[in-house]
Design a protein around this motif. Structure first.
Motif, short mmCIF file in Angstrom:
data_model
loop_
_atom_site.label_atom_id
_atom_site.label_comp_id
_atom_site.label_asym_id
_atom_site.label_seq_id
_atom_site.Cartn_x
_atom_site.Cartn_y
_atom_site.Cartn_z
N THR A 137 -1.70 -1.25 -4.15
CA THR A 137 -2.47 -0.73 -3.82
C THR A 137 -2.26 0.78 -3.71
OG1 THR A 137 -3.79 -2.23 -2.64
CG2 THR A 137 -4.73 0.03 -2.23
N SER A 197 -3.14 4.72 -2.67
CA SER A 197 -4.33 5.45 -2.06
C SER A 197 -4.32 6.68 -2.57
CB SER A 197 -4.25 5.41 -0.67
OG SER A 197 -3.02 6.04 -0.01
N LEU A 209 0.75 -1.02 -0.04
CA LEU A 209 0.03 0.07 -0.01
C LEU A 209 1.03 1.23 0.05
CD1 LEU A 209 -2.61 1.36 0.32
CD2 LEU A 209 -2.24 1.05 2.74
N THR A 224 -3.77 0.76 -9.17
CA THR A 224 -4.01 -0.25 -8.08
C THR A 224 -4.42 -1.63 -8.81
OG1 THR A 224 -4.55 1.30 -6.54
CG2 THR A 224 -5.63 -0.77 -6.39
#
Length: 123
Positions: free
Chosen positions: A120, A122, A10, A90
């Motif tokens: 991923t 964000s 992430l 992503t």
């Protein structure tokens, strides 16, 4: 040929990740290598590829200038350096090995696939 991808995670938009794909059970240097990705609800798409000796590289337009593919034949490993990541990057990223010399961007060309690693990004 067995392929093991790693390095996903992430990260915030604008950040970087480096994926690795380690190969075993074959002559790594005889294969071109590619990275593909698949986002939920979408088809698997080409990201980048590199020829057997690293002399030629290929990129999807969406990642050109941000991602860099490289390989180390002494370590039987291919890398994908991903910079300036965007939320649309992503996906699950998979590495693959291709015994041919021309159709690097087609997923149907590849002979062996590794399991994916999740990336991923964000916002």
């Amino acid at each position: 040929v067995q392929l093991q991808a790693s390095g996903g995670g992430l990260v915030q938009a604008g950040g970087s990740l480096r994926l690795s794909c380690a190969a075993s059970g074959g002559t790594f240097s005889s294969y071109a290598m590619g990275w593909f990705r698949q986002a939920p609800g979408k088809e698997r798409e080409f990201v980048a590829a590199i020829s057997w000796n690293g002399g030629s590289t290929y990129y999807a337009d969406s990642v050109k200038g941000r991602f860099t593919i490289s390989r180390d034949n002494a370590k039987n490993t291919v890398y994908l350096q991903m910079n300036t990541l965007k939320p649309e990057d992503t996906a699950v990223y998979c590495c693959a090995a291709y015994s041919g010399h021309f159709y690097y961007t087609s997923r149907h060309s590849y002979d062996y696939w590794g399991q994916g690693t999740q990336v991923t990004v964000s916002s």
